[in-house]
Design an enzyme around this catalytic site. Sequence first.
Site, PDB file in Angstrom:
ATOM      1  N   ASP A 451       0.832  -1.202   0.000  1.00 52.25           N
ATOM      2  CA  ASP A 451       0.000   0.000   0.000  1.00 52.25           C
ATOM      3  C   ASP A 451       0.870   1.257   0.000  1.00 52.25           C
ATOM      4  O   ASP A 451       2.065   1.218   0.321  1.00 52.25           O
ATOM      5  CB  ASP A 451      -0.918  -0.007   1.223  1.00 52.25           C
ATOM      6  CG  ASP A 451      -2.238   0.717   0.983  1.00 52.25           C
ATOM      7  OD1 ASP A 451      -2.329   1.480   0.009  1.00 52.25           O
ATOM      8  OD2 ASP A 451      -3.166   0.525   1.775  1.00 52.25           O
ATOM      9  N   ASP A 515     -10.821   1.608  -2.990  1.00 56.35           N
ATOM     10  CA  ASP A 515     -11.254   1.246  -1.646  1.00 56.35           C
ATOM     11  C   ASP A 515     -12.771   1.185  -1.535  1.00 56.35           C
ATOM     12  O   ASP A 515     -13.301   0.835  -0.474  1.00 56.35           O
ATOM     13  CB  ASP A 515     -10.718   2.252  -0.623  1.00 56.35           C
ATOM     14  CG  ASP A 515      -9.241   2.044  -0.326  1.00 56.35           C
ATOM     15  OD1 ASP A 515      -8.709   0.970  -0.666  1.00 56.35           O
ATOM     16  OD2 ASP A 515      -8.608   2.960   0.244  1.00 56.35           O
TER      17      ASP A 515
END
Length: 717
Positions: A451, A515
């Site tokens: 990430d 997301d």
Amino acid sequence: MFDTKLVCLNGSNVCIALEESSGMPPVWRHFGAKPDDRAGVWRAASARPHPPTVLDGDPPFTVLPTHGFGWFHQPALAGARPGTDGDTDWAQQFRLDEVSRNDHGMLLKLSDAQAALGVTLSYAIDPASDVVTMWAEVENRGETPFRVDWLAAASVPLPPDADQLLGFFGRWTLEFQETRERLGVATWRRDNRRGRTSHDSFPGVMIGSSLGDDEGQVYGAHLGWSGNHSIVIEPMLDGRRQLQLGEWLAPGEVVLGPGQRYRTPCAYLSYSACGLNGLSAGFHRFVRANMLNAPQQPMRPRPVMLNTWEAVYCEHDPADLEELARAAARLGVERFVLDDGWFHRRNNDRAGLGDWWPDADKYPRGLTPLIERVRGLGMEFGLWMEPEMVNPDSELYRAHPEWVLRLDGRPRVTGRNQLVLDLAEPEVAAHLFAQVGALLHEHAISYVKWDMNRDLATAGHHGLAAYRRQTRAFYALLDRLRRAFPSVEIESCASGGGRADYGVLEYVQRIWTSDCNDALTRIGIQRGFLRFFPPEVMGAHIGAECSHTTGRRHTLAFRAAVAIFGHLGLEIDPRTLSVEEFDEARRWIALYKTWRPVLHGGTLRQGRAGSALSWTQAVADDGMSSLLAVYRLHEDDTRYALPLRIDGLRRDVVYRVRFLHVPVAPHFVQQTDLFAAMAGEGAELSGATLLDIGVPLPPQPPESCTLIALEQVRQLA
């Protein structure tokens, strides 16, 4: 006599044609469809009247247009030598020194002796996909530094009728949104200065005269770079437009010393006469052949994943996670990924980044017991990390505050309570490789979710802008890890889809698209993503009934029918499902596995039917089977849904057309015999019927999906 010296490169359906001219770089004659050169097309293409109001020797559009000698459009190279009396050599005149070529590629070597510069341009056509890879490199052959302000990776012509543009914009949880614009007399430009590919300005465009799903001539361009970028489309006075794309450089970011070179990232361009779907199919073929199936790590079937983030967030308990893993295994999950919250003092997003060892309070015996339990259930184990970042509240930052990107004397700008490590510093890179490498060496980890949760601000290194060196150092770190651990797969995640491009795809096997797991929002996100990327690299998860980012509620069937057209995962706690929902989820996972070869090896097509219906289709390469999802986005004022005409099938084949899922449509109680057959064992329809008339569609309520299988029964004589 017509004696123009042409240099041509041909793919299957695309052609580059350049004309060599003395004293200047080659002139662009054609980029696009492969013409019949026996018809005198090149002679017509070179005809150029000379109006009385232009400069004598008005410069044509070359492969490297430069400013200062009559070219008044965007130059492909801009830079100068900082001197005591101001910048010098800011205007260049290049000439062609050498052309080297093979069947599908060429290198052009140019020079300007007075400016003491050399430039190399590379063009290569992949004939299987018709994708053209371009890059440029400038060399400082002088004795003083040369500052590069701009160098286009590609600078190509577009025809006058290519005045419709499909661009991509967005934000966090709403990436890859498509926008259609008409190109006019003004220059169209998109810049990204965020230091990563970004959520709001994807480095790609598609341009054509109509931008139809399956019809019309369309051009596509993408910059394979995970940092800053610029795309410029500028009208020229002859009616054409020039398209340039390359890396956006901060002031003073690239200053070449004597003998030094700067090479651009690669630009990927293509052309199709079969609309947007034809263009996307070429990009997908290129990615599959050249990025996903490298000999050292060929792509294997994409395992169904369960990611723990929305199930537990940072509240980790090994016993609870083992229960979660057992439920996942019963569903048919093949990979269990432990997300954020597992490492030292990581109870929220305010602390712990940089301290990559298991939290002693949550994991007193380390990660090994959980990993062994997951693997004992028949699943691979994956782990979330964010190695490029550090929290000020961490052991690493307290020990090495000098390791972050910064501008000395200025405040250190945080984002999500974190700073960015200076990856290009050898000590930092060595430390990260050692920490990540230790985790991968000591544990049976087959997958890393990598990430990167913030844009780059105060991105300095010893006072100089450090965007480019940071991106290159990131690539180098990934490359070193992949070489050391070739069996470990890596996912690119950056607050969702903030780092999605062909540059990072050289090093990863999956991209986390967004997301947001809201199925309705995801339809638009995935449509834009799939224009350039094949579905097997697109992370697509079945989220919770009530979306964690939008609050909307959707049926499990709608959420699953959207997610299966990517690399399927789950972002839920399956223990919260009812018995009926659990069985339904297991059926959807089994269906994904059955159709995985077609979804991830066939041709993907997308389209709209009016404003209310969106559809996605995967077609096997032999045309013998296809999976079709028809999504109703909202209500409209039509009483009946017309049959949906789809391409990609074979006219000489009879297909069994079968509903794999039909949503309940309130108040619609009658159905024809055909619909009844499709809802049962299937109805037999010829490919010609499906192509010419279409697939019959049942009524659908808003925010629902009809999923249809089309499979060969027999071939017609």
